[in-house]
Design an enzyme around this catalytic site. Structure first.
Site, PDB file in Angstrom:
ATOM      1  N   GLU A  13       0.858  -1.191   0.000  1.00  0.00           N
ATOM      2  CA  GLU A  13       0.000   0.000   0.000  1.00  0.00           C
ATOM      3  C   GLU A  13       0.893   1.240   0.000  1.00  0.00           C
ATOM      4  O   GLU A  13       1.857   1.297   0.750  1.00  0.00           O
ATOM      5  CB  GLU A  13      -0.948   0.030   1.201  1.00  0.00           C
ATOM      6  CG  GLU A  13      -0.642  -0.964   2.274  1.00  0.00           C
ATOM      7  CD  GLU A  13      -1.385  -0.734   3.571  1.00  0.00           C
ATOM      8  OE1 GLU A  13      -1.934   0.348   3.803  1.00  0.00           O
ATOM      9  OE2 GLU A  13      -1.383  -1.658   4.381  1.00  0.00           O
ATOM     10  N   TYR A 121      -8.072   5.110  -2.521  1.00  0.00           N
ATOM     11  CA  TYR A 121      -8.881   5.895  -1.586  1.00  0.00           C
ATOM     12  C   TYR A 121      -8.100   7.037  -0.963  1.00  0.00           C
ATOM     13  O   TYR A 121      -6.890   7.141  -1.102  1.00  0.00           O
ATOM     14  CB  TYR A 121      -9.458   4.980  -0.504  1.00  0.00           C
ATOM     15  CG  TYR A 121      -8.452   4.336   0.421  1.00  0.00           C
ATOM     16  CD1 TYR A 121      -7.542   3.408  -0.052  1.00  0.00           C
ATOM     17  CD2 TYR A 121      -8.425   4.649   1.773  1.00  0.00           C
ATOM     18  CE1 TYR A 121      -6.633   2.807   0.803  1.00  0.00           C
ATOM     19  CE2 TYR A 121      -7.521   4.054   2.637  1.00  0.00           C
ATOM     20  CZ  TYR A 121      -6.626   3.130   2.142  1.00  0.00           C
ATOM     21  OH  TYR A 121      -5.721   2.538   2.975  1.00  0.00           O
ATOM     22  N   ASP A 123      -6.569   8.550   2.179  1.00  0.00           N
ATOM     23  CA  ASP A 123      -6.156   8.156   3.516  1.00  0.00           C
ATOM     24  C   ASP A 123      -5.498   9.369   4.165  1.00  0.00           C
ATOM     25  O   ASP A 123      -4.423   9.800   3.756  1.00  0.00           O
ATOM     26  CB  ASP A 123      -5.171   6.987   3.443  1.00  0.00           C
ATOM     27  CG  ASP A 123      -4.991   6.333   4.807  1.00  0.00           C
ATOM     28  OD1 ASP A 123      -5.641   6.783   5.769  1.00  0.00           O
ATOM     29  OD2 ASP A 123      -4.205   5.378   4.907  1.00  0.00           O
ATOM     30  N   HIS A 184       3.464   0.646   2.921  1.00  0.00           N
ATOM     31  CA  HIS A 184       3.378  -0.488   3.831  1.00  0.00           C
ATOM     32  C   HIS A 184       3.325  -1.794   3.056  1.00  0.00           C
ATOM     33  O   HIS A 184       2.601  -1.904   2.074  1.00  0.00           O
ATOM     34  CB  HIS A 184       2.131  -0.374   4.705  1.00  0.00           C
ATOM     35  CG  HIS A 184       2.114   0.856   5.578  1.00  0.00           C
ATOM     36  ND1 HIS A 184       1.026   1.205   6.336  1.00  0.00           N
ATOM     37  CD2 HIS A 184       3.064   1.795   5.812  1.00  0.00           C
ATOM     38  CE1 HIS A 184       1.307   2.328   7.003  1.00  0.00           C
ATOM     39  NE2 HIS A 184       2.531   2.706   6.694  1.00  0.00           N
ATOM     40  N   ASN A 186       2.410  -5.812   3.248  1.00  0.00           N
ATOM     41  CA  ASN A 186       1.557  -6.722   4.013  1.00  0.00           C
ATOM     42  C   ASN A 186       1.861  -8.148   3.615  1.00  0.00           C
ATOM     43  O   ASN A 186       1.917  -8.469   2.425  1.00  0.00           O
ATOM     44  CB  ASN A 186       0.084  -6.422   3.730  1.00  0.00           C
ATOM     45  CG  ASN A 186      -0.287  -5.030   4.193  1.00  0.00           C
ATOM     46  OD1 ASN A 186      -0.398  -4.786   5.381  1.00  0.00           O
ATOM     47  ND2 ASN A 186      -0.447  -4.115   3.251  1.00  0.00           N
ATOM     48  N   HIS A 270       2.265  -6.358   9.044  1.00  0.00           N
ATOM     49  CA  HIS A 270       2.124  -5.034   8.442  1.00  0.00           C
ATOM     50  C   HIS A 270       3.470  -4.335   8.635  1.00  0.00           C
ATOM     51  O   HIS A 270       3.785  -3.886   9.734  1.00  0.00           O
ATOM     52  CB  HIS A 270       0.994  -4.324   9.209  1.00  0.00           C
ATOM     53  CG  HIS A 270       0.513  -3.055   8.616  1.00  0.00           C
ATOM     54  ND1 HIS A 270       0.299  -1.931   9.372  1.00  0.00           N
ATOM     55  CD2 HIS A 270       0.172  -2.717   7.359  1.00  0.00           C
ATOM     56  CE1 HIS A 270      -0.159  -0.958   8.607  1.00  0.00           C
ATOM     57  NE2 HIS A 270      -0.240  -1.402   7.375  1.00  0.00           N
TER      58      HIS A 270
END
Lengths: 546, 63
Positions: A13, A121, A123, A184, A186, A270
């Protein structure tokens, strides 16, 4: 699938930096929403404008087994619906939900699911692209690059609309003035791995990892208080060893634990300390080496040689590693030894190489992209570490901080600049400008000065299509094939709104390795109509996961 | 700028590669020549008023 593998469910991300062209004071939240709205309206013709479903998001869940009280949480942590603390749902069954009354189409879109299975989106004050779930390092590179194209196209589309601003986007992690925003990683990890082992194995690894994949940064200190260069964008913003928070007191090991999968089986690791990378080999090594280390922890536990690498002061060491361009500084280990970042990385590389050879045993090497990439990641890792020791500049095609330092040093030499020269800081920022006509990285690509792993055609396809080997396939295909019928989606569910049905129907996708093309490709092809698809799904439990 | 094929990446050929491992420094000189021509292209795209561009690049914190 062979036993030896970098194969793992993972994703990247990225929060992008943004700037109004000619209007640096423009509101970043408004601009982020404008970008995403432009893309939702113009960038994905024919696809559903499905909203994000927050039902299963729980950012306050902690991997250490307790849950942060909502009242104690910093408001910026509340990324799910604060009115509804994620209830446990039925894992396997299509469930019904009351259909909300007619709602006006919102003027701006803050959250959209892309036909490639990604989430795009607003954030905080940045546009964020969360890649679809992939299973190999190379696919992580591919859908990460696809994200850049989504963002770039958003700004191009927006600029064509009368009265809308021109927005420049930057794939970096700091403004050099105290603000940092994250990239980030994941990784889905078996919950059977003790969390203490993850902390013990990952801490020295992540602290030293910037030597192979740091993006490089002009300026030292959160506000660039000192001039100079360092390996990592993020290191100066690391302030804790282990913790839940991501926006302040950022930890080396983040304990946010929303697996978006069956939580009895998996946790989601994460990783918040990594840099946004332009160089594809840097992204590839970043996720490839990390995935291999997690494989080792799952299969063999924490080896003694790695447990012994415990650092005396990991937070300080992260900054020491990042600030040492000579790669010779010795870090204090808890057992009294002093090792360089390269030596620590070499230890990981050797332990993993040996473990992979051991696990392969006499097994015939079946053609398997994950197995090939396992061997490739290990070979490249060892090679880069050797060359970083002998002649770091020889890694400029692969290691981003080296590539950036090379042009900065050349400019310093030619123009007689000190490290505090604004032109060097401008070069650092423009390094990651997504506009090819303004991007420094694009100049290096054009000069064939950096190695590429994926082609532009592959990236263009990855903008429009999901990976085929995870549930992102079902998510992306549903958005693309049934534009009128997808009311909302999340990582682990899709909510269909079928004409004539009495209620919304929620299809769970609890297993990230189900809903693949192999599982549902034929089913989707057989049902161009979403109504008959849902009728088929509800007729044969458990959902699309058969 | 055709991307290298994924399965043809080893070893990593560089235009300035010598056959024998060069002492640190000689390979570096060849690379310097390469990067100097790159600098001219970078000059063309770098913000003309670097100082005000850098000063105006202010972000809100994120994750």
């Amino acid at each position: 699938m062979g036993v030896v593998t970098v194969r793992r469910v993972m994703g990247i991300e990225t929060e992008y930096g943004l700037l109004g062209v000619g209007n640096p004071a423009a509101n970043p939240m408004v601009m982020s929403a404008q970008l995403i709205t432009a893309y939702a309206n113009e960038g994905m013709p024919g696809s559903a404008r499905a909203r994000w479903d927050y039902q299963d998001e729980d950012p306050l869940r902690d991997a250490r087994g307790f849950r942060l009280d909502r009242a104690e949480a910093d408001p910026s942590l509340l990324t799910d619906d604060p009115q509804r603390p994620a209830p446990e749902g039925d894992l396997h069954r299509v469930t019904l939900r009351r259909r909300p009354g007619p709602q006006p189409e919102p003027a701006t879109v803050a959250n959209v699911i892309l036909p490639n299975g990604a989430r795009y989106y607003v954030d905080h004050a940045h546009p964020e692209y969360s890649s679809p779930e992939v299973t190999t390092p190379r696919d992580a590179v591919l859908w990460d690059r696809a994200g850049e194209q989504v963002l770039l196209r958003s700004s191009r589309l927006l600029a064509q609309i009368a009265g809308m601003p021109e927005i420049a986007l930057y794939k970096n992690n700091t403004d050099g003035k105290g603000a940092s925003y994250g990239t980030h990683e994941n990784y889905l990890v078996e919950r059977a791995v003790p969390f203490e082992d993850i902390v013990a194995a990952l801490t020295p690894f992540l602290v030293t990892r910037p030597v192979i994949c740091g993006a490089g940064r002009v300026g030292r200190g959160q506000r660039s208080e000192a001039g100079g260069y360092q390996l990592s964008q993020r290191a100066d913003f690391i302030e804790a060893e282990v913790g839940l928070e991501t926006t302040l007191r950022r930890p080396i090991i983040n304990t946010r634990d929303e697996p978006h999968a069956e939580s009895s089986r998996y946790r989601r690791l994460h990783v918040i300390v990594g840099d946004a990378n332009q160089l594809e080999v840097s992204t590839y090594l970043k996720v490839g080496t990390t995935a291999l280390l997690l494989w080792l922890l799952e299969r063999r536990g924490l080896p003694m040689e790695l447990a012994a690498l415990r650092l005396a002061d990991p937070v300080r060491a992260a900054q020491e590693v990042s600030h040492d361009l000579t790669l010779t500084r010795r870090l204090d280990l808890e057992d009294g030894r002093r090792m360089t970042a390269l030596e620590i990385q070499r230890t990981y590389c050797e332990v993993l190489t040996e473990a992979v050879q051991h696990a392969a045993g006499g097994e015939a090497a079946a053609p398997d992209p994950a197995a090939e990439q396992t061997a490739d990641v290990l070979a490249r890792w060892a090679d880069v570490l050797t060359r970083l020791g002998d002649d770091p500049a020889s890694c400029a095609r692969e290691v981003e901080w080296v590539a950036k330092l090379r042009v900065l040093e050349a400019m310093r030499r030619r123009d007689g600049l000190g490290w505090d020269a604004p032109r060097l800081a401008a070069l650092d920022l423009q390094w990651s400008d997504l506009r090819p006509e303004r991007s420094i990285y694009s100049r290096l690509v054009a000069a064939d000065a950096v190695e590429r792993l994926v082609s532009e055609d592959e990236v263009a396809a990855a903008v429009l299509h999901p990976p085929q080997d995870t549930r992102a396939y079902f998510r992306g295909e549903a958005v693309r094939r049934y534009p009128g019928a997808v009311a909302a989606a999340s990582w682990d569910a899709i909510i269909f709104d079928i004409d004539g049905a009495p209620a919304l129907q929620r299809v769970p996708m609890t297993d990230p390795l189900r809903g693949t093309r192999a599982h549902v490709g034929e089913l989707l092809d057989a049902h161009p109509d979403p109504g008959t698809l849902l009728a088929t799904l509800t007729a044969r439990p458990p959902g699309p996961q058969t | 700028m055709s991307p290298r094929q994924f399965d043809q990446r080893h070893p990593h050929p560089r235009p300035d590669d010598d056959s024998a491992p060069p002492p640190a420094g000689s390979g570096a000189q060849a690379r310097d020549t390469e990067v100097d021509s790159l600098l001219e292209e970078i000059d063309d795209v770098l913000e003309t008023n670097a100082e005000s561009f850098v000063r105006g690049f202010v972000q809100k914190g994120g994750q």
